[in-house]
Design a protein around this motif. Structure first.
Motif, mmCIF file in Angstrom:
data_model
loop_
_atom_site.group_PDB
_atom_site.id
_atom_site.type_symbol
_atom_site.label_atom_id
_atom_site.label_comp_id
_atom_site.label_asym_id
_atom_site.label_seq_id
_atom_site.Cartn_x
_atom_site.Cartn_y
_atom_site.Cartn_z
ATOM 1 N N ILE A 158 15.619 -16.726 32.382
ATOM 2 C CA ILE A 158 16.871 -16.749 31.615
ATOM 3 C C ILE A 158 17.585 -15.404 31.625
ATOM 4 N N HIS A 159 16.828 -14.324 31.450
ATOM 5 C CA HIS A 159 17.434 -13.000 31.262
ATOM 6 C C HIS A 159 17.159 -12.032 32.413
ATOM 7 N N GLY A 160 16.327 -12.429 33.369
ATOM 8 C CA GLY A 160 16.018 -11.530 34.470
ATOM 9 C C GLY A 160 15.039 -10.427 34.105
ATOM 10 N N LEU A 161 14.314 -10.585 32.995
ATOM 11 C CA LEU A 161 13.368 -9.559 32.544
ATOM 12 C C LEU A 161 12.119 -9.580 33.417
ATOM 13 N N GLN A 162 11.857 -8.472 34.074
ATOM 14 C CA GLN A 162 10.668 -8.366 34.917
ATOM 15 C C GLN A 162 9.426 -8.294 34.027
ATOM 16 N N TYR A 163 8.368 -9.005 34.422
ATOM 17 C CA TYR A 163 7.173 -9.073 33.579
ATOM 18 C C TYR A 163 5.913 -8.899 34.386
ATOM 19 N N THR A 164 4.833 -8.602 33.668
ATOM 20 C CA THR A 164 3.473 -8.707 34.188
ATOM 21 C C THR A 164 2.612 -9.267 33.068
ATOM 22 N N ILE A 165 1.830 -10.290 33.366
ATOM 23 C CA ILE A 165 0.906 -10.886 32.395
ATOM 24 C C ILE A 165 -0.513 -10.472 32.764
ATOM 25 N N LEU A 166 -1.234 -9.940 31.789
ATOM 26 C CA LEU A 166 -2.608 -9.491 32.006
ATOM 27 C C LEU A 166 -3.558 -10.301 31.132
ATOM 28 N N ARG A 167 -4.521 -10.935 31.747
ATOM 29 C CA ARG A 167 -5.524 -11.678 30.991
ATOM 30 C C ARG A 167 -6.771 -10.812 30.855
ATOM 31 N N TYR A 168 -6.887 -10.184 29.688
ATOM 32 C CA TYR A 168 -8.027 -9.322 29.389
ATOM 33 C C TYR A 168 -9.254 -10.174 29.091
ATOM 34 N N GLY A 169 -10.435 -9.587 29.304
ATOM 35 C CA GLY A 169 -11.672 -10.299 29.020
ATOM 36 C C GLY A 169 -12.637 -9.498 28.181
ATOM 37 N N SER A 170 -12.939 -9.951 26.958
ATOM 38 C CA SER A 170 -13.988 -9.408 26.076
ATOM 39 C C SER A 170 -14.082 -7.886 26.156
ATOM 40 N N VAL A 171 -13.054 -7.220 25.654
ATOM 41 C CA VAL A 171 -12.961 -5.765 25.738
ATOM 42 C C VAL A 171 -13.848 -5.116 24.673
ATOM 43 N N LEU A 172 -14.590 -4.077 25.071
ATOM 44 C CA LEU A 172 -15.362 -3.304 24.103
ATOM 45 C C LEU A 172 -15.293 -1.837 24.442
ATOM 46 N N ALA A 173 -15.353 -1.009 23.403
ATOM 47 C CA ALA A 173 -15.415 0.443 23.572
ATOM 48 C C ALA A 173 -16.870 0.860 23.698
ATOM 49 N N PRO A 174 -17.154 1.961 24.393
ATOM 50 C CA PRO A 174 -18.547 2.378 24.586
ATOM 51 C C PRO A 174 -19.349 2.518 23.297
ATOM 52 N N ASN A 175 -18.727 3.002 22.222
ATOM 53 C CA ASN A 175 -19.501 3.196 20.994
ATOM 54 C C ASN A 175 -19.903 1.877 20.335
ATOM 55 N N GLU A 176 -19.345 0.771 20.796
ATOM 56 C CA GLU A 176 -19.688 -0.546 20.251
ATOM 57 C C GLU A 176 -20.817 -1.223 21.005
ATOM 58 N N ALA A 177 -21.100 -0.755 22.231
ATOM 59 C CA ALA A 177 -22.005 -1.486 23.127
ATOM 60 C C ALA A 177 -23.420 -1.612 22.587
ATOM 61 N N GLY A 178 -23.883 -0.635 21.798
ATOM 62 C CA GLY A 178 -25.260 -0.655 21.318
ATOM 63 C C GLY A 178 -25.585 -1.774 20.361
ATOM 64 N N SER A 179 -24.555 -2.432 19.823
ATOM 65 C CA SER A 179 -24.814 -3.539 18.892
ATOM 66 C C SER A 179 -25.001 -4.873 19.601
ATOM 67 N N LEU A 180 -24.632 -4.959 20.876
ATOM 68 C CA LEU A 180 -24.691 -6.218 21.605
ATOM 69 C C LEU A 180 -26.114 -6.554 22.043
ATOM 70 N N PHE A 181 -26.357 -7.846 22.220
ATOM 71 C CA PHE A 181 -27.608 -8.377 22.758
ATOM 72 C C PHE A 181 -28.822 -8.068 21.881
ATOM 73 N N ARG A 182 -28.603 -7.688 20.651
ATOM 74 C CA ARG A 182 -29.678 -7.527 19.677
ATOM 75 C C ARG A 182 -29.785 -8.797 18.836
ATOM 76 N N MET A 183 -30.934 -8.984 18.214
ATOM 77 C CA MET A 183 -31.153 -10.182 17.418
ATOM 78 C C MET A 183 -30.052 -10.380 16.370
ATOM 79 N N SER A 184 -29.700 -9.305 15.651
ATOM 80 C CA SER A 184 -28.686 -9.428 14.595
ATOM 81 C C SER A 184 -27.352 -9.870 15.168
ATOM 82 N N TRP A 185 -26.993 -9.326 16.331
ATOM 83 C CA TRP A 185 -25.714 -9.699 16.947
ATOM 84 C C TRP A 185 -25.765 -11.126 17.502
ATOM 85 N N VAL A 186 -26.847 -11.466 18.178
ATOM 86 C CA VAL A 186 -26.973 -12.807 18.749
ATOM 87 C C VAL A 186 -26.962 -13.860 17.644
#
Length: 348
Positions: A158-186
């Motif tokens: 409609i307006h000629g607006l140039q775009y880019t669509i990005l499909r991100y996947g399950s983003v995490l920061a390094p300081n968060e990684a230690g909580s994953l795959f542990r019993m409490s997290w699972v």
């Protein structure tokens, strides 16, 4: 210099993106919710306050920008009504688009942050999902993103607006990684999705097997062991994690690249992370025990980066182990903004 306007600048991706842009030769305007004092912006970054329901404030925030990167969105439905939720995510995107094509517009590219959730992670129709795979989301969040993708494309028509669509996947920061795959997290992961019922993006999987959390072994109370979930075929569960630094790198590549114009890209980590790999890494670097838990169903979700690699030169650098190591100890990285109290898998 190019002025880049970033909505959702206080979020997991936005906070690191703003800092990368500000040191990479761009003028940056960080758009945050009114009253958001989550963290201080760099002194060289301009800050604008605007709610996604406030079209006037959004027009002011976008004014003069050459590039708009629209990250802001509500993820879980929470206490919001469905109408309120879609007003924020869908009509909010519409308002940012309107601001970008308004009188005296200067916006030459609109970069929209979508999600891998648009594919429907509970029952993907192929082993490695590409941008051409069917989008069939299983919750309000994924559905809102599909609707917004259509809006973005329509504003090009409609307006000629140039775009880019990005499909991100399950983003995490390094300081968060230690909580994953542990019993409490699972356990929390399984219980949360089970409790949400049809509102969970994994409901097609969970409705086939109730009470998955009750199948977890009882750990020693002094330990929070690493846990590998194994499906009925003996193969481990898997999810496609993405280090926030890779997410930001992929996003920045789309600002100037001619190949990014009017295209959609998966922006995810180098490969899916199996629970076997994740649990082994946690056990190794966090000095804890490793347990297997057999499930009557299996989650297996992986996306392809091939298009982004081919057209953008995007090559994600960080697997789960390198992300974990960057978040602690002598190897602690300084090229991202630490977030929150720990990463939780998106629930809506």
């Amino acid at each position: 210099m190019t002025l880049v306007c970033v909505t959702g600048a206080a979020g997991r991706v936005g906070s690191t993106l703003v800092r990368r842009l500000s040191t990479g030769g761009y003028d940056v305007r960080a758009v945050v919710r009114p009253g958001n004092k989550k963290f201080p912006m760099p002194s060289e970054v301009e800050t604008a306050e605007a709610d996604l329901t406030d079209g006037r404030a959004l027009r002011t925030a976008v004014e003069g920008a050459a590039v708009v990167i629209h990250l802001a969105a509500q993820m879980p439905l929470g206490d919001s009504t469905v109408e309120e939720y879609y007003d924020i995510n869908v009509l909010g995107t519409l308002r940012v688009l309107e601001a970008s094509v308004g009188a005296g517009r200067t916006v030459r590219r609109f970069i929209y942050a979508s999600t891998d959730n648009t594919y429907g992670p509970a029952d993907p129709n192929v082993m490695s999902l590409t941008e051409e795979s069917e989008q069939f989301p299983g919750d309000y969040y994924g559905t809102s993103k599909v609707l917004c993708e259509h809006l973005v494309r329509n504003y090009r028509k409609i307006h000629g607006l140039q775009y880019t669509i990005l499909r991100y996947g399950s983003v995490l920061a390094p300081n968060e990684a230690g909580s994953l795959f542990r019993m409490s997290w699972v356990r929390g992961f399984l219980e949360t999705h089970s409790a949400l019922g049809p509102r969970s993006n994994l409901w097609p999987l969970f409705k086939l097997a109730h009470g998955l959390a009750t199948l977890l072994p009882a750990p020693d109370q002094a330990d929070d062991p690493a846990v590998c979930l194994v499906g009925p075929d003996g193969a481990p569960w898997s999810i496609h994690l993405t280090d926030v630094r890779d997410t930001v790198e992929g996003t920045i590549r789309c600002i100037e690249s001619p190949a990014a114009a009017n295209e959609c890209f998966n922006i995810v980590g180098p490969r899916a992370t199996s629970f076997a790999e994740g649990a082994k890494v946690i056990a190794k670097h966090r000095d804890t025990t490793l347990l297997n838990a057999h499930m009557p169903v299996r989650l297996a979700f992986e996306l392809s980066n091939a298009k982004a690699e081919r057209l953008l030169g995007y090559r994600p650098r960080y697997d789960f182990e390198s992300t974990l190591l960057a978040g602690s100890g002598d190897t602690r990285a300084t090229d991202y903004v630490p977030v929150g109290a720990g990463w939780t898998a998106p629930t809506s």
